[in-house]
Design an enzyme around this catalytic site. Structure first.
Site, short mmCIF file in Angstrom:
data_model
loop_
_atom_site.label_atom_id
_atom_site.label_comp_id
_atom_site.label_asym_id
_atom_site.label_seq_id
_atom_site.Cartn_x
_atom_site.Cartn_y
_atom_site.Cartn_z
N VAL A 76 36.83 37.22 41.39
CA VAL A 76 37.90 36.39 40.81
C VAL A 76 37.80 36.35 39.28
O VAL A 76 38.55 35.62 38.64
CB VAL A 76 37.89 34.95 41.36
CG1 VAL A 76 38.18 34.95 42.84
CG2 VAL A 76 36.57 34.25 41.05
N GLU A 77 36.86 37.08 38.71
CA GLU A 77 36.75 37.11 37.24
C GLU A 77 37.09 38.52 36.74
O GLU A 77 38.25 38.86 36.65
CB GLU A 77 35.37 36.61 36.83
CG GLU A 77 35.17 35.16 37.33
CD GLU A 77 33.88 34.51 36.82
OE1 GLU A 77 33.55 34.64 35.65
OE2 GLU A 77 33.20 33.85 37.64
#
Lengths: 354, 354
Positions: B128-129
């Site tokens: 998610v980064e």
């Protein structure tokens, strides 16, 4: 070139005389101007515009700034086929470089904005780019940041300083400073004949003789000359080649979508070739991965010429001579609303692995 | 304070004597060191680390750099409750500031990385980064860019220069330059008693007397002292307040998820208060929108004290005295693979309104 290619090239030159301004052919290549400030551009506007250009809070999610897709640390673009805006959304076109964007008669691939100011308004409210619901939301958010209110007043006078018109005036004033003179070509044109390598000089000669320069003329190698009107060129001109399907060249109808004129079907603005080595992937849809491939493709689709490997190498060498000197830019300090965020819609989240 | 609050505060001081090091209370507040370079940090490593820090090509989509969530143009964070990574994905925690991050005994809200180097490895491969599938992909991409290969060799010696260990050493070397000395508090502590306003001085006194300083001590106001071990504090200590549900304070179990020790349940690293005015929204989950609200909340949940409006105003004034001077940073020029992009997975796209 073999005989059939000479025939094809001659055919193109004839076609070119109809399609393109003779003026453009005559002027050929020119050095890049070292400045392009407009009347009314001031240091205050440039500095404010720089902050707005780098500020991701002008997007709905607070994650996408002008610089996200027009990265000034690189070629003024984003290394992607098509840009990624808010919430991971992507659009259909490749981000054009912002470097030297002042040196063109219109903005966007389809030229639908005549000025840098008009262009700057678009991405802010495009749902796949910065995703704001309207310019009112942009202005409302800027007004929440006291430092910006002060800077707008300093740049545009007290009173109604924070307006979308003033915001894009400031951004455009900053963009007019984004110029990259001093390339090997510029030094060569200024009389330093050793500025370009032999391969680069051969590439330049080929660039002129084969006909690339018919469209890619002038200081930005995009057909632009001061005070000239925007010109749009059909692409691909020869669409019966394998390139058409391989790189999906027929889906995007280009200028006609903006103008509403079927005669503009598959017409596009001629992009600058300045710093083209830094802005892969290529074309309006970003589908062509490399510079040598796009040189081959453009020669075949636009001029009907099949280049040899050696010719491609020389043309690519010449493209390297178009990489300019980039001005040193100090990272701006963005004004902040003390103790409060202005990104009000960022509360929802999904739990990932971090 | 009324009687019940005095009782509660006394209770906390007693509890504090058990929970916190007496050393931390004695040392109270200290000026921020002006430098923090580690043995082996060189200008070449710092410059390389700066480029890597700003380079979005270290993410799967080419859109997310370290600076995306730790924006050096602002408070070293991103104005969001939780950060947005590749493809619009978001995680569960608020981005901590990277400014002065060298002055803490561990990294991340749960302290799961002991060093800046170890921290830097995490987001690159968090889905998610930055979303890279592994550090091999990061290194493979860096190796595609000749300018980086040269710079790694210059910084770390020829041969096997481009490694993940060297990449994070460079990033950490750059991060050790991200220090903001010269705040009003620092000038006050250096003897300039006029550096802080009366409200700020009252706020500082309250900050000490009410007990905030039990955790928020030392040069970064986070309990850190050179060579000290990392400390983690239970949050919220008093979880029977309305804040718990209002700001979702029980979902995230904090340190225990990283340590596997149930005794660490709902424990978090104490965050720095340096430049806290610039890093709203607040808390590990970014759910508290304003600085005055988080002052009230922390006093009640951690010390059991209900502050008056005047006390909150004084504390917020003191927080303003913690805003330091930011070093001037020149925008790096990122090396580019000439005529080719290194973002190979960006071909797919959806057609939007642009």
């Amino acid at each position: 070139m073999n005989t059939s290619r000479i025939f094809t090239a001659c055919h193109c030159v004839l076609a070119g005389a109809i399609l393109f301004s003779p003026l453009a052919i005559a002027q050929d290549l020119e050095p890049l101007p070292a400045s392009a400030a407009a009347d009314g551009d001031t240091p205050e506007k440039v500095e404010l515009g720089k902050k707005l250009f780098f500020d991701p809070r002008l997007s709905a999610t607070g994650t996408v700034s002008c610089n996200s897709c027009h990265n000034l640390m690189e070629g003024g673009d984003d290394s992607r086929a098509t840009s990624m805006g808010v919430n991971g959304l992507t659009g259909p076109r490749n981000a054009p470089t912002v470097w030297n964007s002042v040196f063109q008669a219109s903005q966007f691939w389809d030229g639908r904005a005549e000025t840098l100011e008009e262009q700057a308004k678009g991405p802010m409210v495009a749902d796949v780019e910065m995703g704001m619901v309207g310019h009112d939301q942009v202005i409302s958010r800027i007004k929440e940041i006291p430092g910006y209110v002060d800077e707008f007043a300093a740049a545009f006078g007290n009173g109604n300083g924070v307006t979308i018109e003033n915001a894009v005036k400031a951004i455009a004033a900053f963009e007019r400073t984004l110029i990259t003179p001093g390339s090997a070509l510029d030094r060569y044109l200024a009389g330093d004949t050793r500025a370009m390598s032999e391969a680069q000089a051969r590439g330049m000669e080929l660039f002129e003789s084969v006909g690339c320069v018919e469209c890619h003329s002038g200081p930005a190698l995009n057909g632009w000359h001061p005070a000239s009107d925007a010109e749009f060129v059909e692409f691909p001109r020869y669409n019966d080649l394998s390139y058409t399907s391989k790189y999906d060249l027929e889906t995007d109808r280009g200028r006609s979508k903006a103008s509403g004129d079927d005669g503009d079907d598959h017409h596009f603005k001629v992009p600058t070739l300045r710093n083209i080595t830094l802005t892969a992937p290529y074309l309006h849809n970003g589908q062509v991965p490399s510079l040598d491939e796009v040189c081959r493709l453009m020669a075949e689709t636009q001029i009907g010429v099949e280049l040899t490997d050696a010719e491609v190498a020389d043309l690519v060498a010449f493209m390297n001579a178009l990489q300019g000197e980039f001005p040193e830019i100090t990272l701006p300090r963005l004004p902040v609303r003390s103790g409060e965020t202005v990104i009000h819609d960022s509360k929802s989240f999904t739990v990932g692995n971090e």
